[in-house]
Design a protein around this motif. Structure first.
Motif, PDB file in Angstrom:
ATOM      1  N   GLU A 135      21.009   3.695  -7.744  1.00  0.00           N
ATOM      2  CA  GLU A 135      19.920   3.874  -6.784  1.00  0.00           C
ATOM      3  C   GLU A 135      20.322   3.391  -5.401  1.00  0.00           C
ATOM      4  OE1 GLU A 135      15.783   2.997  -8.070  1.00  0.00           O
ATOM      5  OE2 GLU A 135      16.726   2.489  -9.967  1.00  0.00           O
ATOM      6  N   GLU A 136      21.099   2.326  -5.356  1.00  0.00           N
ATOM      7  CA  GLU A 136      21.557   1.769  -4.079  1.00  0.00           C
ATOM      8  C   GLU A 136      23.033   1.424  -4.178  1.00  0.00           C
ATOM      9  OE1 GLU A 136      19.624   1.496  -1.473  1.00  0.00           O
ATOM     10  OE2 GLU A 136      17.580   1.445  -2.245  1.00  0.00           O
ATOM     11  N   ILE A 181      17.927  11.333  -3.889  1.00  0.00           N
ATOM     12  CA  ILE A 181      16.632  10.735  -3.525  1.00  0.00           C
ATOM     13  C   ILE A 181      15.505  11.528  -4.186  1.00  0.00           C
ATOM     14  CG2 ILE A 181      14.996  10.400  -1.594  1.00  0.00           C
ATOM     15  CD1 ILE A 181      17.148   9.240   0.000  1.00  0.00           C
ATOM     16  N   GLU A 234      13.875   9.820 -10.447  1.00  0.00           N
ATOM     17  CA  GLU A 234      13.362   8.530 -10.914  1.00  0.00           C
ATOM     18  C   GLU A 234      14.156   7.951 -12.080  1.00  0.00           C
ATOM     19  OE1 GLU A 234       9.218   8.112 -11.388  1.00  0.00           O
ATOM     20  OE2 GLU A 234       8.766   8.913  -9.406  1.00  0.00           O
ATOM     21  N   PRO A 245      -8.095   5.484  -0.911  1.00  0.00           N
ATOM     22  CA  PRO A 245      -6.984   6.044  -0.127  1.00  0.00           C
ATOM     23  C   PRO A 245      -5.899   6.670  -0.998  1.00  0.00           C
ATOM     24  CG  PRO A 245      -6.912   3.641  -0.125  1.00  0.00           C
ATOM     25  CD  PRO A 245      -8.200   4.028  -0.784  1.00  0.00           C
ATOM     26  N   ARG A 246      -5.897   6.313  -2.279  1.00  0.00           N
ATOM     27  CA  ARG A 246      -4.855   6.829  -3.166  1.00  0.00           C
ATOM     28  C   ARG A 246      -5.250   8.205  -3.675  1.00  0.00           C
ATOM     29  NH1 ARG A 246      -5.071   2.272  -7.497  1.00  0.00           N
ATOM     30  NH2 ARG A 246      -7.221   2.974  -7.350  1.00  0.00           N
ATOM     31  N   ARG A 262      -3.971   7.993  -8.218  1.00  0.00           N
ATOM     32  CA  ARG A 262      -4.694   6.971  -8.975  1.00  0.00           C
ATOM     33  C   ARG A 262      -6.119   6.757  -8.443  1.00  0.00           C
ATOM     34  NH1 ARG A 262      -1.345   4.676 -12.633  1.00  0.00           N
ATOM     35  NH2 ARG A 262       0.844   5.109 -12.288  1.00  0.00           N
ATOM     36  N   ALA A 302       1.568   5.317 -16.936  1.00  0.00           N
ATOM     37  CA  ALA A 302       2.608   4.616 -16.190  1.00  0.00           C
ATOM     38  C   ALA A 302       3.202   5.514 -15.113  1.00  0.00           C
ATOM     39  CB  ALA A 302       3.703   4.135 -17.137  1.00  0.00           C
ATOM     40  N   ASN A 328      -4.112   8.563   1.961  1.00  0.00           N
ATOM     41  CA  ASN A 328      -2.684   8.589   2.264  1.00  0.00           C
ATOM     42  C   ASN A 328      -2.069   9.976   2.145  1.00  0.00           C
ATOM     43  OD1 ASN A 328      -2.667   5.793   2.540  1.00  0.00           O
ATOM     44  ND2 ASN A 328      -2.417   5.520   0.340  1.00  0.00           N
ATOM     45  N   GLU A 359     -10.166   4.525   4.702  1.00  0.00           N
ATOM     46  CA  GLU A 359     -10.873   3.247   4.849  1.00  0.00           C
ATOM     47  C   GLU A 359     -12.339   3.423   5.240  1.00  0.00           C
ATOM     48  OE1 GLU A 359      -9.303   0.469   3.994  1.00  0.00           O
ATOM     49  OE2 GLU A 359      -7.563   1.718   3.571  1.00  0.00           O
ATOM     50  N   GLY A 394       4.693   2.018 -11.543  1.00  0.00           N
ATOM     51  CA  GLY A 394       3.580   2.154 -10.618  1.00  0.00           C
ATOM     52  C   GLY A 394       2.311   1.608 -11.231  1.00  0.00           C
ATOM     53  N   ILE A 441      13.402   2.269  -3.986  1.00  0.00           N
ATOM     54  CA  ILE A 441      12.718   3.381  -3.335  1.00  0.00           C
ATOM     55  C   ILE A 441      11.956   4.209  -4.353  1.00  0.00           C
ATOM     56  CG2 ILE A 441      14.267   3.609  -1.348  1.00  0.00           C
ATOM     57  CD1 ILE A 441      15.714   5.818  -2.933  1.00  0.00           C
ATOM     58  N   CYS A 455       9.119   4.617  -7.894  1.00  0.00           N
ATOM     59  CA  CYS A 455       7.686   4.630  -8.147  1.00  0.00           C
ATOM     60  C   CYS A 455       6.977   3.299  -7.825  1.00  0.00           C
ATOM     61  CB  CYS A 455       7.471   5.030  -9.603  1.00  0.00           C
ATOM     62  SG  CYS A 455       5.780   5.298 -10.063  1.00  0.00           S
ATOM     63  N   LEU A 473       2.961   0.504  -1.588  1.00  0.00           N
ATOM     64  CA  LEU A 473       2.622   0.950  -0.238  1.00  0.00           C
ATOM     65  C   LEU A 473       1.253   1.602  -0.162  1.00  0.00           C
ATOM     66  CD1 LEU A 473       6.004   2.514   0.889  1.00  0.00           C
ATOM     67  CD2 LEU A 473       4.912   0.488   1.830  1.00  0.00           C
ATOM     68  N   SER A 474       0.860   2.193  -1.290  1.00  0.00           N
ATOM     69  CA  SER A 474      -0.352   2.985  -1.298  1.00  0.00           C
ATOM     70  C   SER A 474      -1.572   2.156  -0.883  1.00  0.00           C
ATOM     71  CB  SER A 474      -0.528   3.548  -2.703  1.00  0.00           C
ATOM     72  OG  SER A 474      -1.762   4.155  -2.818  1.00  0.00           O
ATOM     73  N   GLY A 475      -2.280   2.614   0.137  1.00  0.00           N
ATOM     74  CA  GLY A 475      -3.493   1.931   0.573  1.00  0.00           C
ATOM     75  C   GLY A 475      -3.252   0.834   1.596  1.00  0.00           C
ATOM     76  N   ASN A 477      -2.473  -1.084   5.176  1.00  0.00           N
ATOM     77  CA  ASN A 477      -2.794  -0.843   6.581  1.00  0.00           C
ATOM     78  C   ASN A 477      -1.582  -1.058   7.473  1.00  0.00           C
ATOM     79  OD1 ASN A 477      -5.346  -2.435   5.308  1.00  0.00           O
ATOM     80  ND2 ASN A 477      -5.921  -0.642   6.501  1.00  0.00           N
ATOM     81  N   ARG A 487      16.782   3.936   4.344  1.00  0.00           N
ATOM     82  CA  ARG A 487      16.359   4.620   3.122  1.00  0.00           C
ATOM     83  C   ARG A 487      14.898   4.320   2.808  1.00  0.00           C
ATOM     84  NH1 ARG A 487      20.140   6.785  -1.061  1.00  0.00           N
ATOM     85  NH2 ARG A 487      19.044   6.049  -2.896  1.00  0.00           N
ATOM     86  N   PHE A 533       3.997   8.011   4.103  1.00  0.00           N
ATOM     87  CA  PHE A 533       2.634   7.487   3.970  1.00  0.00           C
ATOM     88  C   PHE A 533       1.924   7.380   5.319  1.00  0.00           C
ATOM     89  CE2 PHE A 533       4.233   6.229  -0.109  1.00  0.00           C
ATOM     90  CZ  PHE A 533       3.121   6.281  -0.911  1.00  0.00           C
ATOM     91  N   LYS A 534       2.673   7.594   6.391  1.00  0.00           N
ATOM     92  CA  LYS A 534       2.113   7.517   7.736  1.00  0.00           C
ATOM     93  C   LYS A 534       1.424   6.173   7.991  1.00  0.00           C
ATOM     94  CE  LYS A 534       1.628  12.513   8.034  1.00  0.00           C
ATOM     95  NZ  LYS A 534       2.112  12.881   6.674  1.00  0.00           N
TER      96      LYS A 534
END
Lengths: 288, 112, 289
Positions: A39-40, A140, A143, B18-19, B22, B48, B71, B94, C147, C177, C179, C185-187, C189, C207, C215-216
């Protein structure tokens, strides 16, 4: 002679040890360094050689053949990983999520999902003097690291002699990729730091390696920066300490430039010599 | 027009989730009937991997014209949603459902 | 409520020490989530009480009922993971090789195989030494971070933060990088990227930022040990400005960084000089963004 170099936590100096040890051993021996941190993969930043071979690596995933499909839905029902779903009159496959168990393909009543190769990464083989360097890099978005690690090991098996010293730079952590990378090794070197984080992550790694019933030893990196807890732990657990690599700002600076460190810092060279003697002794014992 | 929201609750003043993959609930507002219906997506917490495509599949079945979320869907989910042809607006993670809807009406959301 | 996630593509950049310092500076009114469950180390500095624990299940593992098994061997034939060896005449599941795909259970003619939910670890809700709440987790051997576990840790933290009307959630993000980091990161700010000025550090920063971009989410960056290679630091800063990433601060190479950890303390408790000041400044800057 297969030696896996691993660590419970990232950033302990696993790649630094792998690359320096490989280069040092290669001054007198035939050595293969394999970067299994797919992965890295970072070993290549420190070892430069001539590219002698490169190949694409594939894993098997199902491919949907619309004409043959009866839309019975069995495939999406048997897939435990949601790697394929039915959308109206279509089946969509997500190769990155596929573990390659073949269930959908073989249980499909109309043979509409034959397994076909899909590229997941690249393998590169470099040569510099006595040192062969093989690295695999996962594309990339992929998984699943395990299939690529396993195929890289097969490549090594096929192309190198049994008694050549092989060093495997393993992925960090204690999960499936590490297990895949270390399960065929004759010996595992765990790299750690003499700090509470180092000790905590080392103890997790030790549990894992013991579960795999492997012989192993510890190398303490950045020795001198922390306390004696790692040494006490190793004593208590009867784990051999192969080397103590002194903490050095100069080492960190050389590393940051992508340079090898052992020729610049004699104390570090001495520690590599200790590891070398240990490994060569192991090899002799193995041959007897 | 049928508009879908990813939401943490089931009412107009519930917060958006925001997800995408999930999200706890999917709410569908049918403008013609002026009706807000709820779909429970909480079973996804047990998964999972592959939450994104799974939620996208559900959305495919619900078949709204527009999706409003926070998102934005991940790569796999986006591929599924592409097939449905629905328009996706993001950046409403939000706020309440009501505020997200108003923002959409005033062209205040970003198109995915 | 503002959710701040701290990540670094590469290990060993000092991410956890920095995160723990922010958690300390945040005081008792914040909520902390340790999503770096592969190397969950924050508890070593924040000393939580491990008060509430809960078993965590993820994925499945095949199990053979030997009374029902007629040793036909079909399971071993279909298994692509060599996870069903024959030991002493019995077909046995090797738990470290089993991927939990469920194929064997599906085709077993005597229905001797079942899929069991796999207990992969524990999650905890604790009070830290400063009185804040931390949600953290511990994975078992060979268990994959996923995740799902990260989502669980974050969800718990969010619910507590909502209930207590906390101003901040501080998240120690997952590595890599894949899952798990996507889930961390999800949610969020704001994302804080911790990097170091080395060839590998910059490589991995780029990377992981590719992922953040998707995700902006607004991002800032802390360059740790910036003086170890000023050239690389300069290169990193140029990269940050080209990507519109806020350059939060430079933290000097200082052995107190590690010494604080050795004493079981956050840096801001241990150090009294530049190091401490640079962390306080960083935290103030992040708060006011």
């Amino acid at each position: 002679m297969k030696i896996a170099i691993a660590s419970g936590k990232g950033g302990t100096g696993k790649t630094t040890l792998s690359t320096n040890l490989a280069a040092y051993l290669a001054e007198h021996e035939e050595v293969v360094l394999v970067d299994l941190d797919v992965e890295e993969p970072n070993s290549g930043l420190f070892i430069k050689g001539d590219l002698v071979h490169t190949e694409e690596k594939f894993k098997m995933t199902p491919e949907w053949i619309e004409d043959k499909c009866s839309l019975c839905g069995i495939c999406q029902e048997v897939c435990n990983f949601h790697a394929l779903i039915q959308l109206g009159t279509q089946i969509m496959v997500f190769p990155e999520l596929c573990h390659g168990c073949y269930a959908c393909s073989e249980l499909c009543p109309t043979n509409a999902l034959p397994m076909t190769p899909k590229k997941m990464g690249n393998l590169k083989h470099f040569q510099i003097g006595n040192l062969s360097f093989v690295e695999s890099r996962l594309d990339i978005g992929e998984e699943q690291a395990v299939p690529l690690i396993s195929q890289t090991q097969k490549y090594i098996e096929k192309h190198f002699q049994k008694n050549t010293i092989k060093l495997f730079d393993s992925p960090p952590g204690t999960s499936c990729p590490v297990i895949e990378a270390t399960k065929d090794a004759n010996f595992v070197i765990l790299v750690t730091e003499p700090t509470p984080f180092g000790l905590h992550d080392l103890s997790l790694a030790v549990d894992t390696i013991r579960e795999l019933k492997k012989n192993f030893g510890v190398v303490i990196n950045r020795f001198g920066i922390g306390n004696n807890d790692v040494i006490d732990y190793c004593k208590k657990e009867k784990i051999p300490i192969l080397a103590k690599i002194p903490n050095s700002r100069k080492a960190a600076e050389l590393y940051s430039h992508g340079a090898l460190i052992y020729n610049e810092i004699p104390e570090i060279k001495q520690q590599l010599e200790n590891i070398k003697n240990y490994i060569l002794k192991l090899g002799e014992r193995g041959r007897r | 027009m049928k508009i879908a929201f990813t939401a943490k609750g089931t009412k107009w003043d519930s917060m958006m989730d925001p997800r995408f993959g999930r999200t706890k609930f999917i709410l569908i507002y049918d403008e013609e009937k002026d009706e807000l219906t709820t779909f429970d997506n909480r079973s996804i917490e047990g998964e999972a991997h592959g939450a994104g495509p799974k939620t996208a599949q559900k959305l495919f079945e619900l078949n709204p014209d527009i999706l409003i979320t926070g998102n934005g869907p991940g790569g796999n989910a986006a591929t599924v949603l592409e097939k449905t042809g629905m328009e996706i607006y993001i950046g409403a993670g939000e706020t309440t459902i009501k505020e997200a809807f108003q923002a959409y009406k005033k062209d205040g959301l970003k198109k995915f | 409520m503002k959710e701040i996630v701290i990540i670094s593509g590469k290990g060993g950049t000092g991410k956890t020490s920095i995160t723990a310092s922010f958690a300390y500076l945040g005081g008792k009114d914040i909520v902390v989530a340790d999503c770096d469950v592969d190397a969950a180390d924050m508890h070593l500095l924040l000393k939580p009480d491990f008060k509430i624990s809960e078993d965590f299940y993820s994925g499945e593992l095949a199990k053979i009922d030997q009374d029902k098994c007629n040793s036909c061997g079909m399971c071993a034939d279909v298994c692509r993971f060599d996870a069903i060896p024959v030991i002493n005449g019995q077909y046995i599941i090797d738990p470290l090789s089993c991927e939990g795909c469920g194929y064997c259970a599906r085709i077993c003619p005597t229905e001797a195989i079942t899929n069991e939910s796999l207990n992969v670890g524990k999650s905890y809700t604790s009070t830290t030494k400063v009185g804040s709440i931390i949600v953290h987790a511990k994975l078992g051997i060979g268990a994959d971070n996923s995740g799902k576990l990260v989502a669980k840790v974050k969800n718990e933290a969010k619910q507590i933060a909502e209930k207590n009307s906390s101003d901040y959630i501080i998240v120690d993000g997952s590595p890599g990088i894949g899952c798990p980091v996507v889930s961390s990161l999800s949610g969020a700010n704001f994302v804080v990227l911790v990097t170091e000025p080395s060839v590998a550090g910059l490589h991995d920063l780029k990377r992981v930022y590719e992922l953040v971009k998707k995700f902006k989410i607004k991002a800032g960056c802390i360059i740790n040990k910036y003086d170890i290679n000023t050239e690389k630091s300069k290169e990193t800063i140029e990269y940050l400005s080209s990507e519109n990433i806020i350059h939060i601060s430079n933290i000097p190479y200082d052995e107190n960084f590690t010494k604080a950890m050795v004493n079981g303390k956050t840096i801001v408790e241990h150090d009294q000089g530049n190091l401490k000041n640079s962390l306080i400044e960083s935290w103030e800057k992040i708060k006011n963004l």
